[in-house]
Design an enzyme around this catalytic site. Structure first.
Site, PDB file in Angstrom:
ATOM      1  N   SER A 160       5.634   2.049  42.947  1.00 58.12           N
ATOM      2  CA  SER A 160       6.132   2.367  41.605  1.00 58.12           C
ATOM      3  C   SER A 160       5.002   2.932  40.775  1.00 58.12           C
ATOM      4  O   SER A 160       3.817   2.691  41.066  1.00 58.12           O
ATOM      5  CB  SER A 160       6.669   1.093  40.933  1.00 58.12           C
ATOM      6  OG  SER A 160       6.844   1.270  39.548  1.00 58.12           O
ATOM      7  N   TYR A 186       4.053  -7.546  38.389  1.00 57.61           N
ATOM      8  CA  TYR A 186       4.754  -6.406  38.986  1.00 57.61           C
ATOM      9  C   TYR A 186       3.753  -5.339  39.445  1.00 57.61           C
ATOM     10  O   TYR A 186       3.862  -4.810  40.556  1.00 57.61           O
ATOM     11  CB  TYR A 186       5.733  -5.811  37.978  1.00 57.61           C
ATOM     12  CG  TYR A 186       6.562  -4.671  38.538  1.00 57.61           C
ATOM     13  CD1 TYR A 186       7.485  -4.894  39.550  1.00 57.61           C
ATOM     14  CD2 TYR A 186       6.423  -3.382  38.039  1.00 57.61           C
ATOM     15  CE1 TYR A 186       8.254  -3.846  40.066  1.00 57.61           C
ATOM     16  CE2 TYR A 186       7.182  -2.336  38.542  1.00 57.61           C
ATOM     17  CZ  TYR A 186       8.098  -2.571  39.552  1.00 57.61           C
ATOM     18  OH  TYR A 186       8.851  -1.532  40.066  1.00 57.61           O
TER      19      TYR A 186
END
Length: 321
Positions: A160, A186
């Site tokens: 990501s 994350y």
């Protein structure tokens, strides 16, 4: 040898769809494993690859829901239970896959959780790192003999743009000493996904297995389930009327880079790179961190090796020699 982190002049781009990428590609006789292939871009990934003739095996934490979602998808699709936070479930899934097929041509590590409140698995491991990285690490190890049997398999790890947040701390990956921050967690997990692809490619290259990391783009999917609308507005993802930002991709567009990495002939002989918008990404611009690109830490080969050793330690799993 790890490939240069430089674009290859792909004919596809930001708004390409997964089905456009796979058009004209014949995957008959090929076997694909997709984790989380029944939600968000995972569903469209399965659509595209099954539509090109592949046998697709979907790992699903909620198999009944997967059956409902994929019911209308044409092609050879099998759905098997898989909970990436549960080592026993991962092993059972790998055993069932081995009963379905003798080879795997493509493994797409698609499933993920994002910016969730602090949670821990049964081992006490922080859930984003445990699910997004360690679960896929163990899964790839268990499926390794089937990937080697193909002689030309590809592994696609969903990372990501969130990797820019980094957060990777191999001395405290589970936030036992640090204050928990859902975005740093994350960023740590997504950095780990990219570093996993870098090291896996080194391990597999001599035997024909190549690995790629992917940033799919911004897409409105259930991945945002842990974020309030207020948070998403504050980040500019939605306006006050609830309309998604025009730069967001559709799920069909969001699945395109995963599929491109899985099938593109432009990647023959290449691997270990971070890709976005259906091409190998350029280096990130520190002056414009939201513009995408590849940040230096996910190209750090020493860090990739250290993460690999830590992952073996934490899972108790090593790739077969």
């Amino acid at each position: 040898m790890t490939s240069p982190q430089a674009p290859v002049n792909s004919p596809f781009g930001y708004r390409s769809t997964a089905r456009e990428v796979v058009e004209g590609v014949d995957l008959a006789g090929k076997t694909v494993v997709v984790t989380g292939g029944y939600s968000g871009i995972g569903t469209e990934t399965v659509h595209a690859l099954a539509g090109a003739g592949a046998q697709v095996i979907v790992g699903a934490r909620r198999p009944d829901q997967a059956e409902d979602v994929l019911e209308g998808v044409s092609g050879d699709i099998a759905i098997l239970p898989l909970d990436l936070s549960d080592p026993a479930s991962i092993d059972a899934f790998a055993e069932e896959v081995a009963e379905e097929t003798a080879t795997i041509d493509i493994l797409i590590n698609n499933a993920a959780i994002m910016a969730s409140p602090l949670a821990r698995d049964a081992r006490g491991y922080e859930m984003q790192f445990a699910t997004n990285h360690l679960g896929h690490f163990q899964l790839a190890a268990r499926l390794w003999p089937l990937l080697l049997a193909d002689g030309g398999a590809r592994v696609v790890a969903l990372s990501s743009i969130g990797h820019r947040l980094n957060g990777l701390d191999l001395d405290d990956p589970h936030f036992e000493r640090r204050d928990y921050d859902k975005w740093l967690a994350y960023g740590q997990a997504k950095s780990a996904n990219a570093l996993f692809a870098l090291q896996l490619d080194k391990l597999g290259e001599a035997q024909g297995v190549r690995a790629f990391a992917v940033h799919p783009g911004g897409i409105a999917t259930p991945l945002q389930r842990h974020l309030t609308m207020e948070e998403q507005r504050a980040m500019g993802w939605y306006d006050e009327e609830g309309n998604v930002h025009e730069a967001f991709k559709s799920t069909e567009e969001g699945a395109s880079t995963s599929v491109w990495c899985a099938v593109s002939p432009l990647l023959e002989g290449k691997g270990g790179v971070y890709c976005e918008d259906c091409d190998i990404a350029i280096p990130a611009d520190p002056e414009n961190p939201r513009a995408g690109g590849c940040w230096p830490h996910i190209r750090d080969e020493d860090l990739a090796k250290a993460l690999w050793r830590k992952s073996e330690e934490l899972t108790g799993v090593a790739f077969p020699g």
